[in-house]
Structures are given as structure tokens and as C-alpha cells.
Design a protein around this motif. Structure first.
Motif, PDB file in Angstrom:
ATOM      1  N   ILE A 417      35.008  10.033   4.338  1.00 40.69           N
ATOM      2  CA  ILE A 417      34.883  10.409   2.705  1.00 40.69           C
ATOM      3  C   ILE A 417      35.401   9.606   1.994  1.00 40.69           C
ATOM      4  N   THR A 418      35.911   7.868   2.317  1.00 38.36           N
ATOM      5  CA  THR A 418      35.327   6.840   1.435  1.00 38.36           C
ATOM      6  C   THR A 418      34.904   7.268   0.601  1.00 38.36           C
ATOM      7  N   LYS A 419      33.473   7.244   0.611  1.00 35.41           N
ATOM      8  CA  LYS A 419      32.279   6.697  -0.671  1.00 35.41           C
ATOM      9  C   LYS A 419      32.517   8.071  -0.919  1.00 35.41           C
ATOM     10  N   GLU A 420      32.660   8.711  -0.770  1.00 35.80           N
ATOM     11  CA  GLU A 420      33.314   9.806  -1.819  1.00 35.80           C
ATOM     12  C   GLU A 420      33.939   9.950  -2.842  1.00 35.80           C
ATOM     13  N   ILE A 421      34.736   8.995  -2.498  1.00 33.05           N
ATOM     14  CA  ILE A 421      36.431   8.744  -3.547  1.00 33.05           C
ATOM     15  C   ILE A 421      36.001   7.178  -4.210  1.00 33.05           C
ATOM     16  N   GLN A 422      35.459   6.895  -3.528  1.00 28.04           N
ATOM     17  CA  GLN A 422      34.665   5.753  -4.543  1.00 28.04           C
ATOM     18  C   GLN A 422      34.056   5.578  -6.087  1.00 28.04           C
ATOM     19  N   ASP A 423      32.773   6.762  -5.328  1.00 29.49           N
ATOM     20  CA  ASP A 423      31.874   7.375  -6.489  1.00 29.49           C
ATOM     21  C   ASP A 423      32.724   8.029  -7.673  1.00 29.49           C
ATOM     22  N   CYS A 424      33.995   8.476  -6.889  1.00 32.04           N
ATOM     23  CA  CYS A 424      34.957   8.999  -8.555  1.00 32.04           C
ATOM     24  C   CYS A 424      35.421   7.748  -8.939  1.00 32.04           C
TER      25      CYS A 424
END
Length: 424
Positions: A417-424
Motif C-alpha cells: 500500500i506504499t503507493k496508495e499512501i504516497q498518492d494521498c
DNA sequence: TCTGGGGTCCTAGGACCC
DNA sequence: TCTGGGGTCCTAGGACCC
């Protein structure tokens, strides 16, 4: 009576943890990646037939980008258990008929069958991700047919109401005899020869004629079609009469030692299964065979040995297996498959002692219990007997195996989920 | 090159019994 | 010449199922 049947079960299991496959063609192969044994709806549409060898339709699979999986029995078995556990909440009387099917006795259930069925289907889908179809009718055979019709129509299920005989008959007229539970290829050929083509034709066939040509089993089928139950829901599974473990090898072998490694591994599984169900066997059949499809000399042989004392000890069973194997092994053949069948199975506690028994059974019991324990915790086959070997040259081909998502810690699904977190 | 695995029940016929 | 009647148990093979 209700029959709950999972749709394209193995293919659906592969989809649970792989949702991109939703709407895509999926097939699952038999052991050794041999034949097609499960197909998603899309794969069926593309003309993939049940049971055909995968190599024969390689181009069809590739051309249509069909997702192909090796059989992952560990996953399917676990998902099956979850489905059955849920079903058990709907009726106190449940018969697990196969890995993907169960009969439910609806006696005493007040809810409208239509509503009840829909509720079961949606619950299974929601809690496991597996789509099911449900057939409801007064007998098992009719419930099977109702299920069959619903599947063809793509419905959640179908209720066959016996009080509406004309409607039931109209359905039966649309079903060829070969779709009836209990009518296989031989009976189909026979019935068709006498112009008995549909389920409705068979339902109306004279009993004497059916008795004469299809035996008592046929008579039961006809009675069930007429709405008279001959089979009930069996809650507690009957004791197994035989227990067989056999495999085709990934590649053939001429070497005795390899045959021995494979066959002793199979008998180890037989013994383990017996212990798990707390029973012992009084006889053991050991068999070997060459590839029945290959050219060249064929050889099939087997031996049944009466065990001096009924047992479930791996040690003892390996001993008898090796002895038998040495007798039936012939040099020069390409062996493709071997197996072990335990028969005359009785409960462990009825065990009788032999007069001359020089086997230390208490010791065997302790050793096997420890092994079972370790293997249950650390994974199947963690500890085994030396004779089973470590090379596993015979082991089956499984090139497209999916992870055992629900039964092995190492195979647990991970989501990055790192990408999703970054996107946030 | 490559073709699954695990079951059930029924029936007919032979061996054997009295 | 004439040679019963009724059983049981076991096994192999056939048909079916998923």
C-alpha cells in the motif's frame, strides 16, 4: 431437499485472491498439468471442453489468453470447508456430497423455499466469494436437475414444486437423459436406442422394463424423477471402505529405487489419513503401471497383502509395501504411475492383537504421533522416512500453481500500500 | 514431450455349506 | 437310466459419481 453446488468451483477459487480474473476465461488443470478439470463460464464459451488434455488445446488457450492454473487442492479443500461451515448454519441436516456440493434437508424449515435459497446463495457469495447455484425439489435427483436447469439459465437457483406436475414435466421434457444423476454413457446409449430421450420419457417408462435393463439403481432414479424419495440426506459420513493414494509421475522411471520412493511416499499418506480418521486397515494393495497412452511394452500389476495385524503405522505399512513392490517390479519398463489402497478399514479401538506379534506398536504410535504433529505445524512432508528419498524425481508437474493463500503462512496474500499512501 | 485421482453400489458366478 | 433345494460368502467386473 436442496442441492447447493458451487459454480465452476476450482476456477472460482482461483478468482477469490485474483480479482483481475473476474470476467476472464480461467481453467484449472488436473495433476501433472494434464487435463482440463475446471473451466470458468468464459472458458466454456470459448469451446474449452471438460477433460481434454491441455497440450491438445494449447493454441486455443494461448490465442484467447486463457488463465491456466495447476490444481491447488490445498486451497480448494480449505475454501470448501468454509462453504460447508456456512451451509451448516442453514439446516441441521447437511450432507457434504463432494468438494463443491452439498444436500440440505429442508424439512421443518418454514421460510419460503425461494427466499431461503436466495439467502443461502447470497451469504456464500458474500462470505467466501464463491458463486453457487441451488436446486430445490422433493428428491435428490430432481434437486440435481433443478440445479442443472438453473445453471444453464444463469439463475441463482430453481424450485421445482411437485404440486405443479405439469410445470415439472415441461422442465423434464427439455432435459436429455444423460443429464440425469445416475444415467451415464452406457445407460444413455441404451435408453436412446429405445427412444427414451428426455428425463420426462424416463419418468414415464414402465418399471419392469427399467428394472430389467437398468437394475435397481435405475428403478430408484425413475422413482425419484416421479417425486418419490429413494435417497435421504446422510448427515454422518459412512466409514470409508477403501482409501487410495496414487499418482502419475511427472516423468516416467525405469529405476526401482525411484518407484520405491514414490510408492512409500504414497503409503505414508495412506497411513496418515488412517490415523487422522482414527482407523486401521487390515489389507493393503500395492500397484504399479506403465503409461497406457504410450507406445511400447505395457505392464500393470498389483498385489494385495493381508496385514498380520490391522494397523495405521507408517513404519509397518512401508515394510509391507516394499516387500510387495519388490515382487511386482519388472526391470525394463517405463513406470508412469503407482499407488496404494488400504481396505478392510475398521475403527482403531476395535483393534485385535495377534498371537505372535513382534512389532512394538506402542513405539510406532509414539513415533507417528510426533511426526504427524510436526507435519501439521510445519507443513506436510517436513519429516518423513528415509526410504521416501529427497530427490522426488517422480513428483508431479505443477508449473502454474497458485499460492495456498489460506493454509500457509508463507503464502499469505500481501498488499503493497506504499503507493496508495504516497498518492494521498 | 505432454493424457487425473478418488470413491460408491450392484450383479453374476464360483466355491462351499447342510 | 435316474442325480435336490436352499443357503452364504467372496470376488471380479461393470456402471455410476465428483
Amino acid at each position: 431437499m436442496a442441492l447447493v453446488d458451487c459454480n465452476n468451483f476450482y476456477a472460482s477459487c482461483e478468482r477469490i485472491f485474483n480479482p483481475v480474473l473476474e470476467g476472464q476465461p480461467v481453467v484449472v488443470l488436473s495433476n501433472n498439468d494434464g487435463c482440463i478439470i475446471a473451466r470458468s463460464e468464459e472458458a466454456k464459451q470459448l469451446g474449452v471442453k471438460m477433460g481434454v488434455p491441455a497440450f491438445e488445446i494449447k493454441s486455443l488457450l494461448e490465442k484467447n489468453n486463457i488463465a491456466v492454473f495447476s490444481t491447488n487442492y490445498e486451497l480448494y479443500g480449505d475454501i470448501s470447508q468454509r462453504v460447508m461451515t456456512i451451509l451448516a448454519q442453514f439446516s441441521p441436516s447437511l450432507e457434504i456430497y463432494s468438494i463443491d456440493e452439498a444436500f440440505l434437508d429442508l424439512t421443518g424449515i418454514r421460510t419460503d423455499p425461494d427466499e431461503f435459497g436466495k439467502k443461502i446463495a447470497s451469504t456464500i457469495r458474500k462470505w467466501t466469494g464463491i458463486p453457487v447455484t441451488i436446486g430445490i425439489a422433493p428428491t435428490k435427483t430432481l434437486a440435481k436437475l433443478a440445479n442443472h436447469i438453473a445453471k444453464e439459465k444463469g439463475w441463482w437457483g430453481l424450485v421445482l414444486d411437485p404440486s405443479r406436475e405439469d410445470t415439472v414435466d415441461r422442465w423434464l421434457q427439455a432435459i436429455p437423459v444423460e443429464e440425469i444423476w445416475g444415467i451415464g454413457p452406457q445407460f444413455t446409449t441404451f435408453l436412446n436406442r429405445y427412444h427414451t430421450l428426455t428425463a420426462c420419457d424416463l419418468k414415464k417408462a414402465p418399471e419392469k422394463w427399467v428394472r430389467q435393463h437398468l437394475g435397481v439403481v435405475g428403478v430408484r432414479t425413475v422413482n425419484e424423477l416421479r417425486g418419490q424419495p429413494c435417497y435421504t440426506v446422510v448427515n454422518v459420513p459412512a466409514e470409508r471402505k477403501g482409501l487410495c493414494v496414487s499418482r502419475s509421475f511427472g516423468k516416467t522411471t525405469t529405476v526401482y529405487e525411484e518407484l520405491e520412493q514414490a510408492t512409500t511416499a504414497f503409503v505414508a499418506t495412506v497411513a496418515e489419513k488412517l490415523r487422522k480418521q482414527k482407523s486401521v486397515a487390515q489389507a493393503l494393495t500395492i500397484f504399479v503401471m506403465t503409461n497406457r497412452f504410450a507406445k511400447g511394452p505395457h505392464y500393470v500389476n498389483g498385489i494385495t497383502v493381508k496385514l498380520p495385524v490391522a494397523t495405521n503405522s507408517t513404519i509397518e505399512m512401508i515394510h509391507h509395501t516394499v516387500k510387495a513392490l519388490k515382487k511386482i517390479y519388472r526391470k525394463g519398463y517405463n513406470y508412469k504411475k503407482s499407488g496404494v489402497i488400504a481396505t478392510e478399514i475398521i475403527p482403531e479401538n476395535t483393534l485385535q492383537c495377534a498371537l505372535w506379534d513382534d512389532v512394538d506398536r506402542e513405539k510406532h504410535k509414539k513415533i507417528t504421533a510426533i511426526m504427524d504433529n510436526i507435519n501439521a505445524r510445519m507443513g506436510k512432508g517436513k519429516v518423513k522416512f528415509a526410504i521416501q528419498g529427497t530427490q522426488r524425481g517422480w513428483k508431479m508437474r505443477q508449473e502454474k500453481l497458485s499460492p495456498a493463500y489460506t493454509t500457509r503462512w508463507d503464502d499469505l496474500l500481501t498488499i503493497d500500500i506504499t503507493k496508495e499512501i504516497q498518492d494521498c
